[in-house]
Design a protein around this motif. Structure first.
Motif, PDB file in Angstrom:
ATOM      1  N   GLU A  67       0.825  -1.206   0.000  1.00  0.00           N
ATOM      2  CA  GLU A  67       0.000   0.000   0.000  1.00  0.00           C
ATOM      3  C   GLU A  67       0.866   1.266   0.000  1.00  0.00           C
ATOM      4  OE1 GLU A  67      -3.233   0.366  -0.305  1.00  0.00           O
ATOM      5  OE2 GLU A  67      -3.613  -1.787  -0.416  1.00  0.00           O
ATOM      6  N   GLN A  68       1.967   1.237   0.722  1.00  0.00           N
ATOM      7  CA  GLN A  68       2.832   2.429   0.782  1.00  0.00           C
ATOM      8  C   GLN A  68       3.372   2.782  -0.598  1.00  0.00           C
ATOM      9  OE1 GLN A  68       2.961  -0.295   2.736  1.00  0.00           O
ATOM     10  NE2 GLN A  68       3.944   0.117   4.719  1.00  0.00           N
ATOM     11  N   VAL A  69       3.673   1.767  -1.390  1.00  0.00           N
ATOM     12  CA  VAL A  69       4.181   2.009  -2.740  1.00  0.00           C
ATOM     13  C   VAL A  69       3.069   2.523  -3.650  1.00  0.00           C
ATOM     14  CG1 VAL A  69       5.214   0.911  -4.773  1.00  0.00           C
ATOM     15  CG2 VAL A  69       6.037   0.329  -2.478  1.00  0.00           C
ATOM     16  N   LEU A  70       1.892   1.921  -3.530  1.00  0.00           N
ATOM     17  CA  LEU A  70       0.756   2.399  -4.332  1.00  0.00           C
ATOM     18  C   LEU A  70       0.453   3.865  -4.030  1.00  0.00           C
ATOM     19  CD1 LEU A  70      -1.645  -0.685  -4.020  1.00  0.00           C
ATOM     20  CD2 LEU A  70      -0.468   0.080  -6.084  1.00  0.00           C
ATOM     21  N   ARG A  71       0.476   4.219  -2.763  1.00  0.00           N
ATOM     22  CA  ARG A  71       0.195   5.611  -2.399  1.00  0.00           C
ATOM     23  C   ARG A  71       1.287   6.547  -2.930  1.00  0.00           C
ATOM     24  NH1 ARG A  71      -1.469   3.215   2.596  1.00  0.00           N
ATOM     25  NH2 ARG A  71       0.544   3.720   3.560  1.00  0.00           N
ATOM     26  N   ALA A  72       2.512   6.103  -2.877  1.00  0.00           N
ATOM     27  CA  ALA A  72       3.617   6.950  -3.360  1.00  0.00           C
ATOM     28  C   ALA A  72       3.497   7.229  -4.846  1.00  0.00           C
ATOM     29  CB  ALA A  72       4.956   6.283  -3.047  1.00  0.00           C
ATOM     30  N   SER A 104       8.830  -5.364  -5.488  1.00  0.00           N
ATOM     31  CA  SER A 104       7.381  -5.213  -5.275  1.00  0.00           C
ATOM     32  C   SER A 104       6.836  -3.919  -5.866  1.00  0.00           C
ATOM     33  CB  SER A 104       7.036  -5.314  -3.787  1.00  0.00           C
ATOM     34  OG  SER A 104       7.412  -6.566  -3.264  1.00  0.00           O
ATOM     35  N   LEU A 105       7.262  -3.619  -7.081  1.00  0.00           N
ATOM     36  CA  LEU A 105       6.779  -2.475  -7.844  1.00  0.00           C
ATOM     37  C   LEU A 105       6.017  -2.965  -9.067  1.00  0.00           C
ATOM     38  CD1 LEU A 105      10.062  -0.379  -7.797  1.00  0.00           C
ATOM     39  CD2 LEU A 105       7.868   0.454  -6.964  1.00  0.00           C
ATOM     40  N   SER A 126       9.860   7.476 -16.069  1.00  0.00           N
ATOM     41  CA  SER A 126       8.544   7.216 -15.485  1.00  0.00           C
ATOM     42  C   SER A 126       8.532   7.826 -14.090  1.00  0.00           C
ATOM     43  CB  SER A 126       8.276   5.710 -15.404  1.00  0.00           C
ATOM     44  OG  SER A 126       7.086   5.476 -14.685  1.00  0.00           O
ATOM     45  N   ILE A 127       7.940   8.996 -13.983  1.00  0.00           N
ATOM     46  CA  ILE A 127       7.945   9.743 -12.712  1.00  0.00           C
ATOM     47  C   ILE A 127       7.319   8.919 -11.595  1.00  0.00           C
ATOM     48  CG2 ILE A 127       7.157  11.823 -11.540  1.00  0.00           C
ATOM     49  CD1 ILE A 127       9.176  12.409 -13.734  1.00  0.00           C
ATOM     50  N   GLN A 128       6.153   8.327 -11.887  1.00  0.00           N
ATOM     51  CA  GLN A 128       5.440   7.584 -10.844  1.00  0.00           C
ATOM     52  C   GLN A 128       6.256   6.395 -10.343  1.00  0.00           C
ATOM     53  OE1 GLN A 128       4.132   8.710 -13.657  1.00  0.00           O
ATOM     54  NE2 GLN A 128       2.545  10.129 -12.964  1.00  0.00           N
ATOM     55  N   LEU A 129       6.965   5.693 -11.248  1.00  0.00           N
ATOM     56  CA  LEU A 129       7.774   4.556 -10.833  1.00  0.00           C
ATOM     57  C   LEU A 129       8.975   4.993 -10.002  1.00  0.00           C
ATOM     58  CD1 LEU A 129       7.746   2.137 -13.902  1.00  0.00           C
ATOM     59  CD2 LEU A 129       6.913   1.667 -11.605  1.00  0.00           C
ATOM     60  N   LEU A 130       9.490   6.176 -10.266  1.00  0.00           N
ATOM     61  CA  LEU A 130      10.597   6.675  -9.439  1.00  0.00           C
ATOM     62  C   LEU A 130      10.136   6.898  -8.004  1.00  0.00           C
ATOM     63  CD1 LEU A 130      12.385   9.209 -11.826  1.00  0.00           C
ATOM     64  CD2 LEU A 130      12.996   6.834 -11.332  1.00  0.00           C
ATOM     65  N   LEU A 153       9.741   3.510  -6.516  1.00  0.00           N
ATOM     66  CA  LEU A 153      11.032   2.930  -6.150  1.00  0.00           C
ATOM     67  C   LEU A 153      11.533   3.520  -4.842  1.00  0.00           C
ATOM     68  CD1 LEU A 153      13.518   1.190  -6.781  1.00  0.00           C
ATOM     69  CD2 LEU A 153      14.382   3.081  -8.187  1.00  0.00           C
ATOM     70  N   ARG A 154      11.349   4.817  -4.668  1.00  0.00           N
ATOM     71  CA  ARG A 154      11.757   5.452  -3.410  1.00  0.00           C
ATOM     72  C   ARG A 154      11.051   4.793  -2.222  1.00  0.00           C
ATOM     73  NH1 ARG A 154      15.937   7.142  -1.932  1.00  0.00           N
ATOM     74  NH2 ARG A 154      15.493   5.465  -0.469  1.00  0.00           N
ATOM     75  N   ALA A 155       9.733   4.590  -2.356  1.00  0.00           N
ATOM     76  CA  ALA A 155       8.964   3.978  -1.274  1.00  0.00           C
ATOM     77  C   ALA A 155       9.356   2.521  -1.058  1.00  0.00           C
ATOM     78  CB  ALA A 155       7.465   4.085  -1.571  1.00  0.00           C
ATOM     79  N   ALA A 156       9.613   1.793  -2.153  1.00  0.00           N
ATOM     80  CA  ALA A 156       9.984   0.390  -2.046  1.00  0.00           C
ATOM     81  C   ALA A 156      11.336   0.227  -1.343  1.00  0.00           C
ATOM     82  CB  ALA A 156      10.043  -0.247  -3.436  1.00  0.00           C
ATOM     83  N   LEU A 157      12.302   1.063  -1.720  1.00  0.00           N
ATOM     84  CA  LEU A 157      13.609   1.004  -1.062  1.00  0.00           C
ATOM     85  C   LEU A 157      13.497   1.359   0.414  1.00  0.00           C
ATOM     86  CD1 LEU A 157      15.896   2.647  -3.779  1.00  0.00           C
ATOM     87  CD2 LEU A 157      15.808   0.231  -3.151  1.00  0.00           C
ATOM     88  N   ASP A 158      12.655   2.334   0.727  1.00  0.00           N
ATOM     89  CA  ASP A 158      12.481   2.717   2.134  1.00  0.00           C
ATOM     90  C   ASP A 158      11.942   1.540   2.952  1.00  0.00           C
ATOM     91  OD1 ASP A 158      13.409   5.252   1.608  1.00  0.00           O
ATOM     92  OD2 ASP A 158      11.415   6.171   1.487  1.00  0.00           O
ATOM     93  N   LEU A 159      10.993   0.794   2.397  1.00  0.00           N
ATOM     94  CA  LEU A 159      10.452  -0.376   3.099  1.00  0.00           C
ATOM     95  C   LEU A 159      11.526  -1.435   3.310  1.00  0.00           C
ATOM     96  CD1 LEU A 159       6.973  -0.823   1.357  1.00  0.00           C
ATOM     97  CD2 LEU A 159       7.378  -0.148   3.730  1.00  0.00           C
ATOM     98  N   ILE A 160      12.331  -1.668   2.277  1.00  0.00           N
ATOM     99  CA  ILE A 160      13.398  -2.675   2.372  1.00  0.00           C
ATOM    100  C   ILE A 160      14.443  -2.257   3.403  1.00  0.00           C
ATOM    101  CG2 ILE A 160      15.339  -3.693   1.106  1.00  0.00           C
ATOM    102  CD1 ILE A 160      13.438  -3.632  -1.373  1.00  0.00           C
ATOM    103  N   PHE A 161      14.839  -0.990   3.371  1.00  0.00           N
ATOM    104  CA  PHE A 161      15.854  -0.519   4.308  1.00  0.00           C
ATOM    105  C   PHE A 161      15.318  -0.507   5.740  1.00  0.00           C
ATOM    106  CE2 PHE A 161      17.730   2.155   0.606  1.00  0.00           C
ATOM    107  CZ  PHE A 161      18.277   1.004   0.063  1.00  0.00           C
ATOM    108  N   GLU A 162      14.031  -0.213   5.885  1.00  0.00           N
ATOM    109  CA  GLU A 162      13.442  -0.227   7.222  1.00  0.00           C
ATOM    110  C   GLU A 162      13.455  -1.640   7.814  1.00  0.00           C
ATOM    111  OE1 GLU A 162       9.193   0.836   9.488  1.00  0.00           O
ATOM    112  OE2 GLU A 162       9.405   1.124   7.331  1.00  0.00           O
ATOM    113  N   GLU A 163      13.117  -2.631   6.990  1.00  0.00           N
ATOM    114  CA  GLU A 163      13.161  -4.015   7.450  1.00  0.00           C
ATOM    115  C   GLU A 163      14.595  -4.508   7.585  1.00  0.00           C
ATOM    116  OE1 GLU A 163      11.377  -8.449   6.201  1.00  0.00           O
ATOM    117  OE2 GLU A 163      10.868  -6.669   5.012  1.00  0.00           O
ATOM    118  N   GLY A 164      15.473  -3.991   6.749  1.00  0.00           N
ATOM    119  CA  GLY A 164      16.861  -4.433   6.699  1.00  0.00           C
ATOM    120  C   GLY A 164      17.028  -5.465   5.600  1.00  0.00           C
TER     121      GLY A 164
END
Length: 401
Positions: free
Chosen positions: A22-27, A204-205, A252-256, A259-270
């Motif tokens: 959901e965080q990626v969809l919203r981003a 997960s994009l 692709s602006i929306q995919l960028l 990607l920012r949101a997806a990386l943030d989720l991955i880094f948050e989990e580790g």
């Protein structure tokens, strides 16, 4: 209608595309922007640095192409090689087959090393070829890290060791489409020269970003490579990197933002925790398959994939019917058997932003489908085996004060 979706939410368990958080969809839910404004180059600069972490590289240079993994394949090949160059490429399943087809159509001299589907790359043959190649006519080794058609993962560290043992200068080009961000991947440590992935897999994009990472050796090779390239030319990107605008054409602006949101989720989990989670879910799936009395298409444990499990069905069952029944009756999407294993296997994808309860729901659905098609499964057997393993192997929850 034969192809009307079943009620409820679709349960997506193919080995890509995968569920989008959901965080990626919203981003990504935003309007278009001027990519020449200060905002997009600023975000791109940080993304290009941050995405290095999923490759585990500090020396690599990253490129974000608006394309699929197939385009990323082409970029890896055409930027580093010239027509007629000899490359060794391993055929172990449908996706390695497709990459080899591309290599041949791009007029490279492809030395194909074929294994039985369900086996990994034959590294003994590689060693033999390198030992005989004192003139260094082999310019590159091309290997799919994780073959999703059969659920086979290759040992990249072993490939690098063979290259080093023979002191061979060939480039190492790796398809990490279904492995990067899910399996252990160490670009610098394993001496990988070009690695690539696609946004629709473990990141997960949505489909649409081909992410390529090139070593300094690969960038040097690109200076003399004579393959024709336009859209995928690294030189164009590097020119705009130096200018600080980063994009030679419209991104692709929306995919960028996604990607920012997806990386943030991955880094948050580790990232290492993400990799461990994939291993845990994959092992649970294999416990379920064993409890059902079915076999894994992958022939040795050393090749087991942690992103997809290809399940072999008895000869009296068409695996395509399992996939059709799952989609039509239960709104559960499973992977078809492809090419040589069509009708013989179905595939359970367990990659991306996925948790234990989602996986158990999928396994319960598979049990009902197996019962529907006449396989004598004991309902609950696979779910029980998987949940018992998961219960005993869950990560510790940090205490909160």
């Amino acid at each position: 209608m034969d192809y009307m979706n079943a009620p409820g939410r679709n349960h997506l368990f193919v080995p890509g595309p995968v569920n989008i958080p959901e965080q990626v969809l919203r981003a990504m839910n935003r309007n278009n922007e001027d990519y020449r404004s200060p905002a997009i180059p600023a975000m791109t600069k940080v993304l290009l640095e941050d995405v290095k972490q999923i490759f585990k590289t500090t020396s690599g240079t990253t490129f974000l192409f608006p394309t699929t993994g197939t385009g990323a394949w082409e970029s890896a090949l055409t930027n580093t090689l010239s027509p007629g160059d000899r490359i060794v490429s391993f055929l172990i399943g449908q996706f390695s087959l497709l990459w080899i087809d591309q290599q041949q159509r791009l007029n490279f001299n492809v030395d194909v090393v074929e294994s039985e589907w369900g086996q990994g790359a034959n590294l003994e043959v590689l060693a033999s070829k390198l030992a005989e190649d004192s003139a260094h006519t082999i310019k590159a080794i091309c290997i799919v890290h994780n073959e999703t058609a059969t659920g086979v993962t290759n040992n990249l560290a072993a490939v690098r060791k063979i290259l080093d043992d023979y002191r061979h200068p060939a480039l190492l080009l790796v398809d990490g489409v279904s492995s990067i961000c899910a399996l252990d991947f160490r670009m610098d440590e394993w001496g990988i020269d070009v690695a690539l992935t696609g946004s629709q897999k473990a990141l997960s994009l949505p489909t649409g970003l081909g992410i390529v990472c090139a070593s300094p050796k690969a960038l040097e090779a690109a200076k003399t490579a004579k393959s024709v390239r336009v859209f995928f030319d690294w030189k164009d990107y590097l020119k705009f990197y130096n200018l600080g605008t980063y994009w030679p054409y419209t991104p692709s602006i929306q995919l960028l933002y996604g990607l920012r949101a997806a990386l943030d989720l991955i880094f948050e989990e580790g990232l290492d925790n993400v990799i461990a989670r994939h291993s845990r879910l994959a092992t649970a799936t294999r416990h379920a398959v064993e409890a059902w009395g079915l076999k894994n298409c992958t022939q040795k444990e050393e090749w087991y994939s942690d992103t997809v499990t290809a399940v072999v069905v008895p000869p009296y069952i068409d695996s395509a019917e399992i996939v059709r029944r799952g989609w039509k009756r239960y709104n559960l999407s499973l992977g078809l058997g492809l090419n040589k294993v069509a009708g013989k296997v179905f595939r359970i994808g367990h990659l991306g932003n996925l948790n234990e309860l989602q996986l158990l729901g999928c396994l319960a659905g598979v049990e009902m489908i197996l019962k529907d098609v006449g396989y004598p499964v004991k309902l609950g057997s696979g779910v029980a085996a998987a949940s018992a393993y998961l219960q005993n192997n869950m990560p510790l929850i940090p205490s909160r004060i």
